[in-house]
Design an enzyme around this catalytic site. Structure first.
Site, PDB file in Angstrom:
ATOM      1  N   GLY A 142      30.787  -3.448 -16.647  1.00 46.85           N
ATOM      2  CA  GLY A 142      30.728  -4.927 -17.859  1.00 46.85           C
ATOM      3  C   GLY A 142      32.314  -5.442 -18.581  1.00 46.85           C
TER       4      GLY A 142
ATOM      5  N   HIS B 126      42.624  -4.662 -20.929  1.00 48.68           N
ATOM      6  CA  HIS B 126      42.229  -4.324 -22.380  1.00 48.68           C
ATOM      7  C   HIS B 126      41.574  -3.235 -23.072  1.00 48.68           C
ATOM      8  CE1 HIS B 126      38.945  -6.931 -21.075  1.00 48.68           C
ATOM      9  NE2 HIS B 126      38.648  -6.476 -21.590  1.00 48.68           N
TER      10      HIS B 126
HETATM   11  P1  AMP Z   1      35.674  -7.053 -21.800  1.00 49.91           P
HETATM   12  O1  AMP Z   1      34.030  -7.385 -21.455  1.00 49.91           O
HETATM   13  O2  AMP Z   1      35.380  -5.375 -21.250  1.00 49.91           O
HETATM   14  O3  AMP Z   1      35.949  -7.756 -20.234  1.00 49.91           O
HETATM   15  O4  AMP Z   1      35.941  -7.236 -22.962  1.00 49.91           O
HETATM   16  C1  AMP Z   1      36.838  -8.973 -22.921  1.00 49.91           C
HETATM   17  C2  AMP Z   1      36.572  -9.821 -24.300  1.00 49.91           C
HETATM   18  O5  AMP Z   1      37.165 -10.008 -24.630  1.00 49.91           O
HETATM   19  C3  AMP Z   1      35.087  -9.391 -24.872  1.00 49.91           C
HETATM   20  O6  AMP Z   1      34.722  -9.218 -26.228  1.00 49.91           O
HETATM   21  C4  AMP Z   1      35.291 -10.651 -25.122  1.00 49.91           C
HETATM   22  O7  AMP Z   1      34.073 -11.228 -26.538  1.00 49.91           O
HETATM   23  C5  AMP Z   1      36.846 -11.266 -25.137  1.00 49.91           C
HETATM   24  N1  AMP Z   1      36.671 -12.344 -25.588  1.00 49.91           N
HETATM   25  C6  AMP Z   1      37.137 -13.431 -24.900  1.00 49.91           C
HETATM   26  N2  AMP Z   1      37.215 -15.209 -24.585  1.00 49.91           N
HETATM   27  C7  AMP Z   1      38.212 -14.441 -26.746  1.00 49.91           C
HETATM   28  C8  AMP Z   1      38.588 -15.041 -26.951  1.00 49.91           C
HETATM   29  N3  AMP Z   1      39.346 -16.648 -26.807  1.00 49.91           N
HETATM   30  N4  AMP Z   1      39.121 -14.547 -28.246  1.00 49.91           N
HETATM   31  C9  AMP Z   1      39.581 -12.805 -28.512  1.00 49.91           C
HETATM   32  N5  AMP Z   1      38.238 -12.587 -27.574  1.00 49.91           N
HETATM   33  C10 AMP Z   1      37.877 -13.009 -26.164  1.00 49.91           C
END
Ligand code: AMP
Length: 114
Positions: free
Chosen positions: A93, A100
């Site tokens: 996902g 992260h």
């Molecule tokens: P993943 O799906 O594990 O790659 O997580 C990426 C996460 O980054 C998601 O939960 C998004 O909501 C978050 N995300 C994307 N852009 C931003 C942003 N500019 N600031 C904070 N969170 C973000």
């Protein structure tokens, strides 16, 4: 290669609600929270994902987990608990190709995850 959104946050080109920072790690609130508390912890050094971290950079794993513990204490989450998640690759996902760790808390989280 173009910077990811997380590299742009590290470089302060994009704003974020930062809750913790040290030499190696930056932590900020997820823009689309999946729980009342949803923090992202990212290494300042870019690695695309968990599977892409070479052995010489494995200390980043302990740096991420140690920072998550500090954030959990800072936000007083130890008593009720929290969940740490890494989404790796398409089946995991992953949507942002910058390693992260998600820290989720503030409600009872179901298991198994969706
Ligand atoms: P993943 O799906 O594990 O790659 O997580 C990426 C996460 O980054 C998601 O939960 C998004 O909501 C978050 N995300 C994307 N852009 C931003 C942003 N500019 N600031 C904070 N969170 C973000």
């Amino acid at each position: 290669m173009a910077k990811t959104i997380f590299e742009r946050i590290i470089d302060r080109e994009v704003s974020a609600d930062i809750v913790y920072e040290d030499e190696h790690i930056l932590a900020f609130r997820d823009i689309a929270p999946q729980a009342p508390v949803h923090i992202l912890l990212i290494p300042k050094k870019h690695h695309a994902r968990h599977a892409a971290v070479p052995p010489e950079d494995h200390p980043v794993f302990s740096q991420l987990f140690a920072a998550a513990q500090r954030v959990s204490r800072q936000l007083q989450l130890e008593k009720n608990g929290y969940r740490l998640v890494i989404n790796n690759g398409p089946d995991g996902g992953e949507t942002v190709p910058h390693l992260h760790l998600h820290l989720l808390a503030g409600r009872h989280l179901g298991w198994p995850p969706g």
